[in-house]
Every structure is written in C-alpha cells, then in structure tokens.
Design a protein around this motif. Structure first.
Motif, PDB file in Angstrom:
ATOM      1  N   ILE A  41       3.964  -8.547 -10.657  1.00 29.54           N
ATOM      2  CA  ILE A  41       4.050  -7.352 -11.026  1.00 29.54           C
ATOM      3  C   ILE A  41       5.492  -7.011 -10.909  1.00 29.54           C
ATOM      4  CG2 ILE A  41       3.285  -6.459  -8.796  1.00 29.54           C
ATOM      5  CD1 ILE A  41       2.414  -3.981 -10.260  1.00 29.54           C
ATOM      6  N   GLN A  42       6.194  -6.218 -11.766  1.00 32.16           N
ATOM      7  CA  GLN A  42       7.079  -5.691 -11.359  1.00 32.16           C
ATOM      8  C   GLN A  42       7.337  -4.338 -11.453  1.00 32.16           C
ATOM      9  OE1 GLN A  42      10.121  -6.905 -14.842  1.00 32.16           O
ATOM     10  NE2 GLN A  42      11.104  -4.966 -14.611  1.00 32.16           N
ATOM     11  N   ILE A  43       7.747  -3.948 -10.264  1.00 34.27           N
ATOM     12  CA  ILE A  43       7.821  -2.674  -9.991  1.00 34.27           C
ATOM     13  C   ILE A  43       9.243  -1.837 -10.152  1.00 34.27           C
ATOM     14  CG2 ILE A  43       7.435  -0.650  -8.283  1.00 34.27           C
ATOM     15  CD1 ILE A  43       5.435  -2.951  -7.013  1.00 34.27           C
ATOM     16  N   THR A  44       9.304  -0.822 -10.984  1.00 34.10           N
ATOM     17  CA  THR A  44      10.606  -0.220 -11.103  1.00 34.10           C
ATOM     18  C   THR A  44      10.963   0.851  -9.966  1.00 34.10           C
ATOM     19  OG1 THR A  44       9.839   1.668 -12.324  1.00 34.10           O
ATOM     20  CG2 THR A  44      10.349  -0.398 -13.612  1.00 34.10           C
ATOM     21  N   TRP A  51       9.924   1.696  -2.776  1.00 30.16           N
ATOM     22  CA  TRP A  51       9.903   0.678  -1.956  1.00 30.16           C
ATOM     23  C   TRP A  51       8.716   0.483  -1.184  1.00 30.16           C
ATOM     24  CZ3 TRP A  51      12.959  -3.316  -2.602  1.00 30.16           C
ATOM     25  CH2 TRP A  51      14.205  -3.134  -3.355  1.00 30.16           C
ATOM     26  N   GLN A  52       7.846   1.586  -0.655  1.00 27.64           N
ATOM     27  CA  GLN A  52       6.435   1.622   0.061  1.00 27.64           C
ATOM     28  C   GLN A  52       5.611   1.128  -1.197  1.00 27.64           C
ATOM     29  OE1 GLN A  52       7.636   6.072   1.019  1.00 27.64           O
ATOM     30  NE2 GLN A  52       5.569   5.797   1.917  1.00 27.64           N
ATOM     31  N   MET A  53       5.847   1.393  -2.193  1.00 25.52           N
ATOM     32  CA  MET A  53       4.822   0.689  -3.443  1.00 25.52           C
ATOM     33  C   MET A  53       5.010  -0.714  -3.534  1.00 25.52           C
ATOM     34  SD  MET A  53       5.511   3.592  -6.357  1.00 25.52           S
ATOM     35  CE  MET A  53       4.993   5.248  -6.205  1.00 25.52           C
ATOM     36  N   VAL A  54       6.209  -1.358  -3.483  1.00 29.52           N
ATOM     37  CA  VAL A  54       6.394  -2.634  -3.476  1.00 29.52           C
ATOM     38  C   VAL A  54       5.498  -3.423  -2.183  1.00 29.52           C
ATOM     39  CG1 VAL A  54       8.120  -4.535  -2.985  1.00 29.52           C
ATOM     40  CG2 VAL A  54       8.504  -2.736  -4.562  1.00 29.52           C
ATOM     41  N   LYS A  55       5.524  -2.626  -0.885  1.00 30.84           N
ATOM     42  CA  LYS A  55       5.199  -3.222   0.103  1.00 30.84           C
ATOM     43  C   LYS A  55       3.734  -3.265  -0.095  1.00 30.84           C
ATOM     44  CE  LYS A  55       4.515  -2.622   5.216  1.00 30.84           C
ATOM     45  NZ  LYS A  55       3.369  -2.838   5.107  1.00 30.84           N
ATOM     46  N   LEU A  56       3.037  -1.969  -0.463  1.00 32.07           N
ATOM     47  CA  LEU A  56       1.375  -1.893  -0.699  1.00 32.07           C
ATOM     48  C   LEU A  56       1.166  -2.999  -1.791  1.00 32.07           C
ATOM     49  CD1 LEU A  56      -0.601   1.336  -1.571  1.00 32.07           C
ATOM     50  CD2 LEU A  56      -0.435  -0.406  -3.131  1.00 32.07           C
ATOM     51  N   CYS A  57       1.764  -3.381  -2.865  1.00 27.96           N
ATOM     52  CA  CYS A  57       1.428  -4.329  -3.786  1.00 27.96           C
ATOM     53  C   CYS A  57       1.245  -5.591  -2.869  1.00 27.96           C
ATOM     54  CB  CYS A  57       2.026  -4.182  -5.059  1.00 27.96           C
ATOM     55  SG  CYS A  57       1.711  -2.888  -6.106  1.00 27.96           S
ATOM     56  N   LYS A  58       2.477  -5.933  -2.225  1.00 25.96           N
ATOM     57  CA  LYS A  58       2.448  -7.127  -1.462  1.00 25.96           C
ATOM     58  C   LYS A  58       1.451  -7.076  -0.578  1.00 25.96           C
ATOM     59  CE  LYS A  58       5.868  -9.499  -0.597  1.00 25.96           C
ATOM     60  NZ  LYS A  58       6.194 -11.024  -1.086  1.00 25.96           N
ATOM     61  N   ASP A  59       0.865  -6.225   0.084  1.00 22.53           N
ATOM     62  CA  ASP A  59      -0.403  -6.505   0.941  1.00 22.53           C
ATOM     63  C   ASP A  59      -1.430  -6.357   0.112  1.00 22.53           C
ATOM     64  OD1 ASP A  59       1.557  -5.844   3.267  1.00 22.53           O
ATOM     65  OD2 ASP A  59       1.119  -3.824   3.351  1.00 22.53           O
ATOM     66  N   VAL A  66       5.507 -10.081  -6.421  1.00 18.05           N
ATOM     67  CA  VAL A  66       5.964  -8.617  -6.514  1.00 18.05           C
ATOM     68  C   VAL A  66       7.419  -8.603  -6.574  1.00 18.05           C
ATOM     69  CG1 VAL A  66       5.700  -6.350  -5.417  1.00 18.05           C
ATOM     70  CG2 VAL A  66       3.630  -8.083  -5.304  1.00 18.05           C
ATOM     71  N   GLY A  67       7.807  -8.144  -7.701  1.00 19.92           N
ATOM     72  CA  GLY A  67       9.113  -8.073  -7.961  1.00 19.92           C
ATOM     73  C   GLY A  67       9.576  -6.829  -8.285  1.00 19.92           C
ATOM     74  N   VAL A  68      10.955  -6.377  -8.272  1.00 26.26           N
ATOM     75  CA  VAL A  68      11.672  -5.259  -8.416  1.00 26.26           C
ATOM     76  C   VAL A  68      12.511  -5.046  -9.629  1.00 26.26           C
ATOM     77  CG1 VAL A  68      13.049  -3.420  -7.511  1.00 26.26           C
ATOM     78  CG2 VAL A  68      11.664  -4.751  -5.906  1.00 26.26           C
ATOM     79  N   GLY A  69      12.415  -3.909 -10.437  1.00 25.00           N
ATOM     80  CA  GLY A  69      12.930  -3.692 -11.655  1.00 25.00           C
ATOM     81  C   GLY A  69      13.926  -2.722 -11.359  1.00 25.00           C
ATOM     82  N   SER A  70      14.892  -2.857 -12.426  1.00 26.81           N
ATOM     83  CA  SER A  70      15.914  -1.666 -12.609  1.00 26.81           C
ATOM     84  C   SER A  70      16.931  -1.769 -11.229  1.00 26.81           C
ATOM     85  CB  SER A  70      15.250  -0.263 -12.497  1.00 26.81           C
ATOM     86  OG  SER A  70      14.678  -0.088 -13.765  1.00 26.81           O
ATOM     87  N   VAL A  71      17.116  -3.116 -10.943  1.00 26.28           N
ATOM     88  CA  VAL A  71      18.038  -3.260  -9.777  1.00 26.28           C
ATOM     89  C   VAL A  71      19.402  -3.080 -10.385  1.00 26.28           C
ATOM     90  CG1 VAL A  71      18.731  -5.018  -7.941  1.00 26.28           C
ATOM     91  CG2 VAL A  71      16.516  -4.832  -8.648  1.00 26.28           C
ATOM     92  N   LEU A  72      19.835  -2.127  -9.775  1.00 26.43           N
ATOM     93  CA  LEU A  72      21.471  -1.911 -10.222  1.00 26.43           C
ATOM     94  C   LEU A  72      22.451  -1.966  -9.172  1.00 26.43           C
ATOM     95  CD1 LEU A  72      20.600   1.657 -11.678  1.00 26.43           C
ATOM     96  CD2 LEU A  72      20.725  -0.542 -12.895  1.00 26.43           C
ATOM     97  N   ASP A  82      14.807  -9.095   1.146  1.00 24.61           N
ATOM     98  CA  ASP A  82      14.145  -9.063   2.346  1.00 24.61           C
ATOM     99  C   ASP A  82      12.623  -8.511   1.946  1.00 24.61           C
ATOM    100  OD1 ASP A  82      16.164  -9.429   3.945  1.00 24.61           O
ATOM    101  OD2 ASP A  82      16.671  -7.294   4.185  1.00 24.61           O
ATOM    102  N   GLU A  83      12.378  -7.773   0.937  1.00 24.67           N
ATOM    103  CA  GLU A  83      11.071  -7.065   0.804  1.00 24.67           C
ATOM    104  C   GLU A  83      10.371  -7.442  -0.458  1.00 24.67           C
ATOM    105  OE1 GLU A  83      11.207  -3.110   1.389  1.00 24.67           O
ATOM    106  OE2 GLU A  83      13.222  -3.279   2.708  1.00 24.67           O
ATOM    107  N   ALA A  84      10.716  -8.273  -1.407  1.00 22.93           N
ATOM    108  CA  ALA A  84      10.266  -8.513  -2.668  1.00 22.93           C
ATOM    109  C   ALA A  84      10.346  -9.929  -2.856  1.00 22.93           C
ATOM    110  CB  ALA A  84      10.459  -7.738  -3.715  1.00 22.93           C
ATOM    111  N   ASP A  85       9.879 -10.196  -4.004  1.00 21.90           N
ATOM    112  CA  ASP A  85      10.013 -11.735  -4.648  1.00 21.90           C
ATOM    113  C   ASP A  85      10.832 -12.096  -5.600  1.00 21.90           C
ATOM    114  OD1 ASP A  85       7.588 -12.615  -2.743  1.00 21.90           O
ATOM    115  OD2 ASP A  85       6.288 -11.492  -4.308  1.00 21.90           O
ATOM    116  N   PHE A  86      11.344 -11.292  -6.310  1.00 23.82           N
ATOM    117  CA  PHE A  86      12.291 -11.601  -7.403  1.00 23.82           C
ATOM    118  C   PHE A  86      12.932 -10.131  -7.795  1.00 23.82           C
ATOM    119  CE2 PHE A  86       8.108 -10.814  -9.702  1.00 23.82           C
ATOM    120  CZ  PHE A  86       8.364 -10.205 -10.798  1.00 23.82           C
TER     121      PHE A  86
END
Length: 205
Positions: A41-44, A51-59, A66-72, A82-86
């Motif tokens: 999943i990619q969380i914008t 970031w709390q949503m990223v942690k929730l999905c990781k757990d 669990v990745g993060v989108g819209s990284v600017l 530190d907190e996500a996979d991609f």
C-alpha cells in the motif's frame, strides 16, 4: 534486480494508493486489506495524521510493504527511511535520489516526459512512476516511452481506474499500476464489505 522493482513486482498487479480521510478510515481499510492479503500500500502525505496511518498499516499489515507517496522534501525522505518501506514522488529530484541512495530507501521518482526520464536515468534510476498517467497521455504515451527507453520499468499512477487499468498492465514495461479506486470509503466498507473483499481477492488471486 533493484529494490524498487522488487517492491512493484511484489505489489502487482495494483498498488493500493491511499489518501485516507481519518484514522478510522485507515483502520477500517487496514483491517480489510489484511484480510484480503493485499501485498503493498502507498499512503499519501496529504493528511496531517499520515505518518500515524503509516504506523497503523505497518502494525496491522505486517506481511505487506507500506510505502509513502507524495514525498517532496529531504525531511520526508529521511522519515520514510526510518518508518516505511519505500518512497514515491510525483516528480524527479536529484537531492531526494541521492538521499534515498544514502539511506538505502527504495525510491520511485515520478516522470511525465522523455527529458525527465533521461534526468532520472542519469541518477541510475530504471524504475519510474509515470504521473499523472491518465492526464499526460495514458497507456499510449507509456507504450511510446517504453520503446524509446527499453531499460526503464514503469509504475503508472494518477487517474487510473478499474475500467482502464488493464490497458496499462498489458504493456511489457509496466510492472504495476497505482490505483486509488482500490481504497474504499469507510461508509462503503460498512455497507458493502463482503463484495469489496471479494473484489480484492479476485485481483490478487
């Protein structure tokens, strides 16, 4: 094989691109995705609680990437490390590319033109997100770009829907597509959970 390509191949055929409206929405989707065994999943970063949503999905989805989108920004990339996979960006940034390499973070920068692809390739990227895919030419553009850049693997995202995502997946150089339609509303989960779960299981086999 690059780490970014491994991410996409593991997520295939569709990466769920989530712009959650609340923590409750994120939790409902994470529970659903865990049951459906969605692989990634990619969380914008559009929500202040992202970031709390990223942690929730990781757990709640320990088997998934669990990745993060819209990284600017540099700060965001360091946090992804530190907190996500991609990480996925809507555009290409040499600074973010260098930082991702230093932190060993799988990074998929965004491109929309041949010039942007060439700039990304100069930084050794061969896995790129075409964004916003539907608005810049869709599958026909990707077919042309794939011919010009045979060493590049694409992850199209932006404006792709359940009715046209297969048009992208038939292209040899498309490893995976990004789809926000894969993320139902909290209300839809409450009222139609079984049908949504069946749809997800059908996509991921």
């Amino acid at each position: 094989m690059s780490d970014a390509l491994r991410v996409l191949q593991g997520a295939a055929p569709v990466m769920a691109v989530a712009n959650f409206s609340s923590m409750g929405h994120a939790q409902a989707c994470a529970e659903l995705f865990a049951e459906a065994k969605i692989p990634a999943i990619q969380i914008t970063l559009s929500d202040r609680q992202a970031w709390q949503m990223v942690k929730l999905c990781k757990d709640m989805m320990p088997f998934a990437k669990v990745g993060v989108g819209s990284v600017l920004s540099r700060r965001q990339m360091l946090r992804v490390a530190d907190e996500a996979d991609f990480a996925v960006s809507p555009g290409f940034s040499q600074e973010l590319s260098i930082l991702a390499r230093k932190t060993l973070t799988p990074y998929i920068p965004g491109v929309a033109t041949a010039s942007e692809i060439m700039a990304a390739m100069n930084e050794e990227h061969r896995v790129l997100s075409c964004f916003p895919a539907a608005n810049v030419g869709g599958a026909s553009l990707l077919e042309s770009l794939s011919a010009a850049f045979p060493d590049v693997t694409f992850y199209p995202a932006g404006g792709i829907s359940a009715t046209d995502y297969l048009d992208y997946l038939v292209l040899e150089k498309v490893a995976c597509v990004g789809g926000s339609w894969m993320v139902p509303s909290e209300q839809a989960i409450t009222s139609n959970r079984d049908d949504i779960l069946a749809m997800l299981r059908q996509i991921y086999g």
